[in-house]
Design an enzyme around this catalytic site. Sequence first.
Site, PDB file in Angstrom:
ATOM      1  N   ARG A  54      30.477  24.970  19.054  1.00 33.78           N
ATOM      2  CA  ARG A  54      30.686  25.259  20.469  1.00 33.78           C
ATOM      3  C   ARG A  54      31.343  24.036  21.089  1.00 33.78           C
ATOM      4  O   ARG A  54      31.476  22.994  20.467  1.00 33.78           O
ATOM      5  CB  ARG A  54      29.383  25.654  21.195  1.00 33.78           C
ATOM      6  CG  ARG A  54      28.082  25.208  20.664  1.00 33.78           C
ATOM      7  CD  ARG A  54      27.810  23.746  20.836  1.00 33.78           C
ATOM      8  NE  ARG A  54      28.026  23.317  22.196  1.00 33.78           N
ATOM      9  CZ  ARG A  54      28.370  22.104  22.519  1.00 33.78           C
ATOM     10  NH1 ARG A  54      28.547  21.178  21.581  1.00 33.78           N
ATOM     11  NH2 ARG A  54      28.569  21.768  23.774  1.00 33.78           N
ATOM     12  N   GLY A  55      31.779  24.213  22.321  1.00 31.03           N
ATOM     13  CA  GLY A  55      32.615  23.211  22.961  1.00 31.03           C
ATOM     14  C   GLY A  55      34.066  23.629  22.812  1.00 31.03           C
ATOM     15  O   GLY A  55      34.526  23.903  21.698  1.00 31.03           O
ATOM     16  N   ARG A  96      35.180  33.956  21.885  1.00 33.01           N
ATOM     17  CA  ARG A  96      34.648  33.359  23.121  1.00 33.01           C
ATOM     18  C   ARG A  96      35.738  33.421  24.181  1.00 33.01           C
ATOM     19  O   ARG A  96      36.730  32.703  24.067  1.00 33.01           O
ATOM     20  CB  ARG A  96      34.224  31.888  22.920  1.00 33.01           C
ATOM     21  CG  ARG A  96      33.052  31.607  21.999  1.00 33.01           C
ATOM     22  CD  ARG A  96      31.721  32.144  22.476  1.00 33.01           C
ATOM     23  NE  ARG A  96      31.228  31.621  23.724  1.00 33.01           N
ATOM     24  CZ  ARG A  96      30.527  30.495  23.865  1.00 33.01           C
ATOM     25  NH1 ARG A  96      30.278  29.730  22.814  1.00 33.01           N
ATOM     26  NH2 ARG A  96      30.081  30.125  25.043  1.00 33.01           N
ATOM     27  N   ASP A 240      35.608  23.965  30.174  1.00 33.78           N
ATOM     28  CA  ASP A 240      36.083  24.994  29.256  1.00 33.78           C
ATOM     29  C   ASP A 240      37.411  25.583  29.706  1.00 33.78           C
ATOM     30  O   ASP A 240      38.180  26.063  28.878  1.00 33.78           O
ATOM     31  CB  ASP A 240      35.037  26.093  29.107  1.00 33.78           C
ATOM     32  CG  ASP A 240      33.932  25.678  28.158  1.00 33.78           C
ATOM     33  OD1 ASP A 240      33.955  26.125  27.009  1.00 33.78           O
ATOM     34  OD2 ASP A 240      33.065  24.884  28.561  1.00 33.78           O
ATOM     35  N   ASN A 250      32.925  25.441  33.647  1.00 31.55           N
ATOM     36  CA  ASN A 250      32.165  24.667  32.665  1.00 31.55           C
ATOM     37  C   ASN A 250      30.787  25.312  32.529  1.00 31.55           C
ATOM     38  O   ASN A 250      30.469  26.304  33.181  1.00 31.55           O
ATOM     39  CB  ASN A 250      32.067  23.199  33.107  1.00 31.55           C
ATOM     40  CG  ASN A 250      31.559  22.301  31.993  1.00 31.55           C
ATOM     41  OD1 ASN A 250      32.049  22.363  30.869  1.00 31.55           O
ATOM     42  ND2 ASN A 250      30.573  21.472  32.284  1.00 31.55           N
TER      43      ASN A 250
END
Length: 348
Positions: A54-55, A96, A240, A250
Amino acid sequence: MKPTDLAFDTVRAVLWDGTSLKLLDQRRLPRETVYLDIPDVGAAADAIREMVVRGAPAIGITAAYGVVLAARRLPADTPDWLDALTPDLERLAASRPTAVNLFWALARMKSVIGQVGADLPARLEAEARRIHEDDLADNRRMGELGAALMDPAEAVLTHCNTGSLATGGYGTALGVIRSAYGQQRIKKVYADETRPWLQGARLTAWELVQDGIPVDLICEGAAASLMRSGRVGWVVVGADRIAANGDTANKIGTYALAVLARHHGVRFMVVAPTSTIDMDTPDGAGIPIEERPVSEVLGLAGQPVAAEGAGAWNPAFDVTPAELIDAIVTEKGVVERPDRAKMTALMK
Protein backbone atom coordinates in the site's frame (compact mmCIF):
# COMPACT_ATOMS: atom_id res chain seq x y z
CA MET A 1 23.72 10.62 -1.31
CA LYS A 2 24.56 11.76 2.23
CA PRO A 3 25.48 9.44 5.14
CA THR A 4 22.21 10.31 6.89
CA ASP A 5 20.29 8.88 3.94
CA LEU A 6 21.70 5.45 4.72
CA ALA A 7 21.69 5.79 8.50
CA PHE A 8 17.91 6.13 8.68
CA ASP A 9 16.79 4.09 5.66
CA THR A 10 16.91 0.31 6.11
CA VAL A 11 13.40 -0.87 5.13
CA ARG A 12 12.26 -2.02 1.66
CA ALA A 13 8.71 -3.14 0.79
CA VAL A 14 9.16 -4.07 -2.90
CA LEU A 15 12.01 -6.34 -4.01
CA TRP A 16 12.84 -7.25 -7.61
CA ASP A 17 15.87 -9.40 -8.45
CA GLY A 18 15.47 -9.56 -12.21
CA THR A 19 13.39 -12.71 -12.21
CA SER A 20 10.88 -12.48 -9.36
CA LEU A 21 8.84 -9.98 -7.38
CA LYS A 22 8.64 -10.13 -3.59
CA LEU A 23 6.42 -7.93 -1.44
CA LEU A 24 6.66 -7.36 2.29
CA ASP A 25 3.24 -8.39 3.61
CA GLN A 26 2.30 -5.24 5.49
CA ARG A 27 -0.86 -6.81 6.90
CA ARG A 28 1.34 -8.93 9.19
CA LEU A 29 3.51 -6.16 10.57
CA PRO A 30 4.71 -5.57 13.21
CA ARG A 31 4.35 -9.12 14.52
CA GLU A 32 5.90 -10.85 11.53
CA THR A 33 8.24 -9.78 8.74
CA VAL A 34 7.24 -11.94 5.79
CA TYR A 35 7.96 -11.42 2.09
CA LEU A 36 5.45 -12.97 -0.32
CA ASP A 37 6.42 -14.31 -3.74
CA ILE A 38 4.29 -12.69 -6.44
CA PRO A 39 4.37 -15.12 -9.38
CA ASP A 40 2.08 -13.39 -11.87
CA VAL A 41 0.04 -10.31 -12.69
CA GLY A 42 -3.07 -11.67 -10.97
CA ALA A 43 -1.18 -12.05 -7.72
CA ALA A 44 0.19 -8.52 -8.11
CA ALA A 45 -3.32 -7.07 -8.55
CA ASP A 46 -4.60 -9.08 -5.59
CA ALA A 47 -1.69 -7.87 -3.42
CA ILE A 48 -2.57 -4.25 -4.22
CA ARG A 49 -6.30 -4.69 -3.60
CA GLU A 50 -5.81 -6.69 -0.39
CA MET A 51 -3.23 -4.20 0.96
CA VAL A 52 -0.28 -6.56 1.07
CA VAL A 53 1.38 -3.51 -0.48
CA ARG A 54 0.00 0.00 0.00
CA GLY A 55 1.02 3.59 -0.44
CA ALA A 56 0.55 5.26 -3.82
CA PRO A 57 4.18 5.09 -5.04
CA ALA A 58 4.65 1.46 -3.93
CA ILE A 59 1.38 0.52 -5.62
CA GLY A 60 2.59 2.07 -8.88
CA ILE A 61 5.93 0.26 -8.67
CA THR A 62 4.23 -3.05 -7.94
CA ALA A 63 1.88 -2.57 -10.88
CA ALA A 64 4.83 -1.87 -13.19
CA TYR A 65 6.51 -5.12 -12.21
CA GLY A 66 3.12 -6.83 -12.58
CA VAL A 67 3.10 -5.80 -16.25
CA VAL A 68 6.56 -7.35 -16.64
CA LEU A 69 5.29 -10.61 -15.18
CA ALA A 70 2.30 -10.51 -17.53
CA ALA A 71 4.49 -9.98 -20.59
CA ARG A 72 6.84 -12.80 -19.66
CA ARG A 73 4.05 -15.37 -19.79
CA LEU A 74 3.27 -14.56 -23.45
CA PRO A 75 5.04 -16.14 -26.45
CA ALA A 76 7.89 -14.12 -27.95
CA ASP A 77 6.07 -14.01 -31.30
CA THR A 78 2.85 -12.54 -29.88
CA PRO A 79 1.42 -10.57 -32.84
CA ASP A 80 -0.29 -7.77 -30.86
CA TRP A 81 1.27 -7.19 -27.46
CA LEU A 82 -1.06 -4.36 -26.48
CA ASP A 83 -4.16 -6.39 -27.28
CA ALA A 84 -2.79 -9.38 -25.36
CA LEU A 85 -1.82 -7.32 -22.30
CA THR A 86 -4.87 -5.03 -22.12
CA PRO A 87 -6.86 -7.35 -19.78
CA ASP A 88 -3.88 -7.40 -17.40
CA LEU A 89 -3.52 -3.61 -17.52
CA GLU A 90 -7.24 -3.27 -16.77
CA ARG A 91 -7.04 -5.73 -13.88
CA LEU A 92 -4.20 -3.78 -12.30
CA ALA A 93 -5.98 -0.45 -12.87
CA ALA A 94 -9.06 -1.71 -11.03
CA SER A 95 -7.15 -2.77 -7.92
CA ARG A 96 -7.15 0.63 -6.07
CA PRO A 97 -9.01 3.55 -7.72
CA THR A 98 -7.74 6.53 -5.69
CA ALA A 99 -3.96 6.16 -6.06
CA VAL A 100 -3.10 8.10 -9.22
CA ASN A 101 0.47 6.72 -9.23
CA LEU A 102 -1.05 3.40 -10.23
CA PHE A 103 -2.46 4.85 -13.45
CA TRP A 104 0.69 6.91 -14.07
CA ALA A 105 2.89 3.80 -13.84
CA LEU A 106 0.55 1.79 -16.06
CA ALA A 107 0.56 4.60 -18.64
CA ARG A 108 4.36 4.49 -18.74
CA MET A 109 4.34 0.73 -19.20
CA LYS A 110 1.64 0.99 -21.88
CA SER A 111 3.79 3.51 -23.74
CA VAL A 112 6.62 0.96 -23.89
CA ILE A 113 4.22 -1.72 -25.13
CA GLY A 114 3.23 0.58 -27.98
CA GLN A 115 6.82 1.08 -29.18
CA VAL A 116 8.21 -0.99 -32.03
CA GLY A 117 11.20 -3.12 -31.07
CA ALA A 118 12.44 -6.54 -30.12
CA ASP A 119 12.31 -8.26 -26.73
CA LEU A 120 9.40 -6.37 -25.19
CA PRO A 121 9.62 -8.11 -21.77
CA ALA A 122 13.20 -6.87 -21.34
CA ARG A 123 12.22 -3.32 -22.28
CA LEU A 124 9.28 -3.44 -19.88
CA GLU A 125 11.57 -4.63 -17.10
CA ALA A 126 13.96 -1.74 -17.78
CA GLU A 127 11.07 0.73 -17.55
CA ALA A 128 9.79 -0.79 -14.30
CA ARG A 129 13.28 -0.56 -12.81
CA ARG A 130 13.47 3.11 -13.85
CA ILE A 131 10.14 3.82 -12.16
CA HIS A 132 11.44 2.14 -8.98
CA GLU A 133 14.87 3.82 -8.99
CA ASP A 134 13.49 7.24 -9.88
CA ASP A 135 11.05 7.03 -6.98
CA LEU A 136 13.87 6.45 -4.50
CA ALA A 137 15.91 9.34 -5.91
CA ASP A 138 12.88 11.63 -5.91
CA ASN A 139 12.11 10.75 -2.29
CA ARG A 140 15.61 11.72 -1.17
CA ARG A 141 15.28 15.01 -3.03
CA MET A 142 11.91 15.71 -1.40
CA GLY A 143 13.42 14.87 1.97
CA GLU A 144 15.98 17.62 1.53
CA LEU A 145 13.46 20.18 0.29
CA GLY A 146 10.91 19.48 3.01
CA ALA A 147 13.43 19.47 5.85
CA ALA A 148 14.74 22.84 4.67
CA LEU A 149 11.33 24.37 5.43
CA MET A 150 11.50 23.37 9.08
CA ASP A 151 12.77 25.54 11.87
CA PRO A 152 14.16 23.45 14.76
CA ALA A 153 11.24 22.03 16.75
CA GLU A 154 10.67 19.38 19.35
CA ALA A 155 8.60 17.16 17.08
CA VAL A 156 6.35 16.67 14.08
CA LEU A 157 3.09 14.76 13.71
CA THR A 158 2.49 12.36 10.83
CA HIS A 159 -0.46 10.29 9.66
CA CYS A 160 -0.80 6.83 8.12
CA ASN A 161 2.45 5.47 6.62
CA THR A 162 4.47 7.38 4.05
CA GLY A 163 7.90 5.83 4.40
CA SER A 164 9.88 3.07 2.75
CA LEU A 165 6.90 0.76 3.23
CA ALA A 166 4.76 3.03 1.04
CA THR A 167 7.33 3.84 -1.66
CA GLY A 168 10.38 2.54 -3.46
CA GLY A 169 12.45 3.54 -0.43
CA TYR A 170 13.13 6.43 2.02
CA GLY A 171 9.58 7.72 1.81
CA THR A 172 7.65 10.89 1.03
CA ALA A 173 6.52 12.48 4.30
CA LEU A 174 8.73 10.09 6.27
CA GLY A 175 11.55 10.97 3.88
CA VAL A 176 11.24 14.58 5.04
CA ILE A 177 11.14 13.35 8.63
CA ARG A 178 14.22 11.16 8.10
CA SER A 179 16.09 14.10 6.61
CA ALA A 180 14.98 16.51 9.35
CA TYR A 181 15.96 14.08 12.10
CA GLY A 182 19.34 13.44 10.48
CA GLN A 183 19.93 17.22 10.45
CA GLN A 184 18.78 17.49 14.10
CA ARG A 185 15.90 19.76 13.15
CA ILE A 186 13.49 17.55 15.12
CA LYS A 187 13.97 15.34 18.15
CA LYS A 188 11.07 12.93 17.75
CA VAL A 189 7.99 11.96 15.77
CA TYR A 190 4.38 11.61 16.86
CA ALA A 191 2.45 9.10 14.77
CA ASP A 192 -1.28 8.69 15.07
CA GLU A 193 -2.79 5.21 14.99
CA THR A 194 -4.68 5.72 11.72
CA ARG A 195 -7.80 3.62 12.10
CA PRO A 196 -9.14 1.35 10.82
CA TRP A 197 -6.01 -0.35 9.38
CA LEU A 198 -3.71 1.13 12.06
CA GLN A 199 -0.99 2.01 9.56
CA GLY A 200 0.49 4.48 12.02
CA ALA A 201 0.66 1.97 14.84
CA ARG A 202 1.62 -1.10 12.82
CA LEU A 203 3.76 0.41 10.07
CA THR A 204 5.04 3.92 10.79
CA ALA A 205 6.00 3.20 14.39
CA TRP A 206 7.63 -0.08 13.30
CA GLU A 207 9.54 1.58 10.47
CA LEU A 208 10.86 4.41 12.63
CA VAL A 209 11.90 1.98 15.37
CA GLN A 210 13.83 -0.05 12.78
CA ASP A 211 15.74 3.09 11.82
CA GLY A 212 16.35 4.37 15.35
CA ILE A 213 14.14 7.46 15.12
CA PRO A 214 12.24 8.21 18.38
CA VAL A 215 8.49 7.85 17.91
CA ASP A 216 5.47 8.20 20.19
CA LEU A 217 2.12 6.79 19.12
CA ILE A 218 -1.11 8.72 19.76
CA CYS A 219 -4.80 8.10 19.19
CA GLU A 220 -6.22 10.41 16.51
CA GLY A 221 -8.39 11.94 19.21
CA ALA A 222 -5.27 13.22 20.99
CA ALA A 223 -4.04 15.24 18.00
CA ALA A 224 -5.75 18.49 19.03
CA SER A 225 -4.33 18.37 22.55
CA LEU A 226 -0.88 17.59 21.16
CA MET A 227 -1.00 20.60 18.85
CA ARG A 228 -2.27 22.83 21.63
CA SER A 229 0.70 21.79 23.79
CA GLY A 230 3.12 23.50 21.41
CA ARG A 231 5.32 20.43 20.96
CA VAL A 232 4.58 20.01 17.26
CA GLY A 233 5.93 22.41 14.64
CA TRP A 234 4.55 20.71 11.54
CA VAL A 235 2.05 18.09 10.48
CA VAL A 236 3.70 16.18 7.62
CA VAL A 237 1.61 13.85 5.45
CA GLY A 238 1.71 12.13 2.07
CA ALA A 239 -0.87 12.04 -0.70
CA ASP A 240 -2.63 9.54 -2.92
CA ARG A 241 -3.82 12.13 -5.42
CA ILE A 242 -3.41 15.90 -5.73
CA ALA A 243 -5.84 17.80 -7.95
CA ALA A 244 -4.89 20.65 -10.27
CA ASN A 245 -5.78 23.28 -7.66
CA GLY A 246 -3.81 21.61 -4.84
CA ASP A 247 -6.72 19.82 -3.15
CA THR A 248 -5.22 16.63 -1.75
CA ALA A 249 -6.67 13.16 -1.23
CA ASN A 250 -4.92 11.18 1.46
CA LYS A 251 -5.72 8.60 4.11
CA ILE A 252 -8.96 9.24 5.97
CA GLY A 253 -8.31 11.58 8.89
CA THR A 254 -5.87 13.85 7.04
CA TYR A 255 -8.53 16.53 6.52
CA ALA A 256 -9.29 16.62 10.25
CA LEU A 257 -5.60 17.11 11.03
CA ALA A 258 -5.40 20.00 8.56
CA VAL A 259 -8.36 21.74 10.21
CA LEU A 260 -6.81 21.25 13.65
CA ALA A 261 -3.42 22.46 12.45
CA ARG A 262 -4.86 25.67 11.02
CA HIS A 263 -6.76 26.36 14.27
CA HIS A 264 -3.65 25.84 16.40
CA GLY A 265 -1.16 27.64 14.17
CA VAL A 266 0.71 24.45 13.27
CA ARG A 267 1.99 24.32 9.71
CA PHE A 268 0.75 21.59 7.37
CA MET A 269 2.95 19.96 4.72
CA VAL A 270 2.01 17.50 1.96
CA VAL A 271 4.88 15.53 0.44
CA ALA A 272 4.37 13.69 -2.84
CA PRO A 273 6.11 13.15 -6.19
CA THR A 274 4.71 14.91 -9.23
CA SER A 275 3.40 11.52 -10.41
CA THR A 276 0.76 11.95 -7.68
CA ILE A 277 -0.46 15.24 -9.18
CA ASP A 278 -3.44 14.82 -11.49
CA MET A 279 -3.77 17.97 -13.58
CA ASP A 280 -6.75 16.42 -15.38
CA THR A 281 -8.78 16.59 -12.16
CA PRO A 282 -9.68 20.26 -11.54
CA ASP A 283 -10.30 19.97 -7.79
CA GLY A 284 -10.93 17.55 -4.98
CA ALA A 285 -14.58 17.03 -5.90
CA GLY A 286 -13.43 15.00 -8.90
CA ILE A 287 -11.23 12.58 -6.96
CA PRO A 288 -12.84 9.13 -6.57
CA ILE A 289 -12.88 8.03 -2.95
CA GLU A 290 -12.57 4.31 -2.34
CA GLU A 291 -14.98 2.86 0.21
CA ARG A 292 -13.78 -0.30 1.89
CA PRO A 293 -15.67 -3.09 3.71
CA VAL A 294 -17.51 -2.02 6.87
CA SER A 295 -15.99 -5.02 8.65
CA GLU A 296 -12.74 -3.04 8.90
CA VAL A 297 -14.47 -0.53 11.18
CA LEU A 298 -16.67 -2.96 13.07
CA GLY A 299 -13.72 -5.17 14.00
CA LEU A 300 -10.12 -4.89 15.12
CA ALA A 301 -7.38 -7.45 14.48
CA GLY A 302 -9.98 -9.88 13.22
CA GLN A 303 -12.18 -9.58 16.30
CA PRO A 304 -15.57 -7.81 16.46
CA VAL A 305 -15.55 -4.67 18.63
CA ALA A 306 -18.91 -3.09 17.77
CA ALA A 307 -22.37 -3.97 18.99
CA GLU A 308 -24.04 -6.58 16.82
CA GLY A 309 -26.38 -4.86 14.38
CA ALA A 310 -24.38 -1.62 14.18
CA GLY A 311 -23.53 -0.29 10.74
CA ALA A 312 -20.43 1.60 9.61
CA TRP A 313 -19.15 4.04 7.00
CA ASN A 314 -15.62 3.35 5.82
CA PRO A 315 -14.16 5.79 3.27
CA ALA A 316 -10.46 5.03 2.82
CA PHE A 317 -9.53 8.62 1.95
CA ASP A 318 -10.64 12.20 2.42
CA VAL A 319 -9.81 15.43 0.60
CA THR A 320 -7.95 18.30 2.27
CA PRO A 321 -8.73 21.66 0.60
CA ALA A 322 -5.69 23.47 -0.78
CA GLU A 323 -6.35 26.50 1.43
CA LEU A 324 -5.46 24.41 4.50
CA ILE A 325 -2.08 23.34 3.08
CA ASP A 326 1.01 25.46 3.79
CA ALA A 327 3.33 23.62 1.42
CA ILE A 328 3.28 20.84 -1.16
CA VAL A 329 6.76 19.36 -1.52
CA THR A 330 7.65 17.54 -4.74
CA GLU A 331 10.89 16.43 -6.37
CA LYS A 332 10.57 19.42 -8.74
CA GLY A 333 10.24 21.97 -5.98
CA VAL A 334 8.03 23.37 -3.23
CA VAL A 335 4.64 25.02 -3.76
CA GLU A 336 3.72 27.19 -0.78
CA ARG A 337 0.03 28.01 -0.24
CA PRO A 338 -0.93 26.03 -3.36
CA ASP A 339 -3.49 27.11 -5.92
CA ARG A 340 -4.21 26.28 -9.55
CA ALA A 341 -1.75 28.82 -10.99
CA LYS A 342 1.11 27.65 -8.80
CA MET A 343 0.42 23.97 -9.51
CA THR A 344 0.30 24.67 -13.25
CA ALA A 345 3.64 26.47 -13.08
CA LEU A 346 5.17 23.53 -11.20
CA MET A 347 4.01 21.00 -13.77
CA LYS A 348 5.14 22.91 -16.88
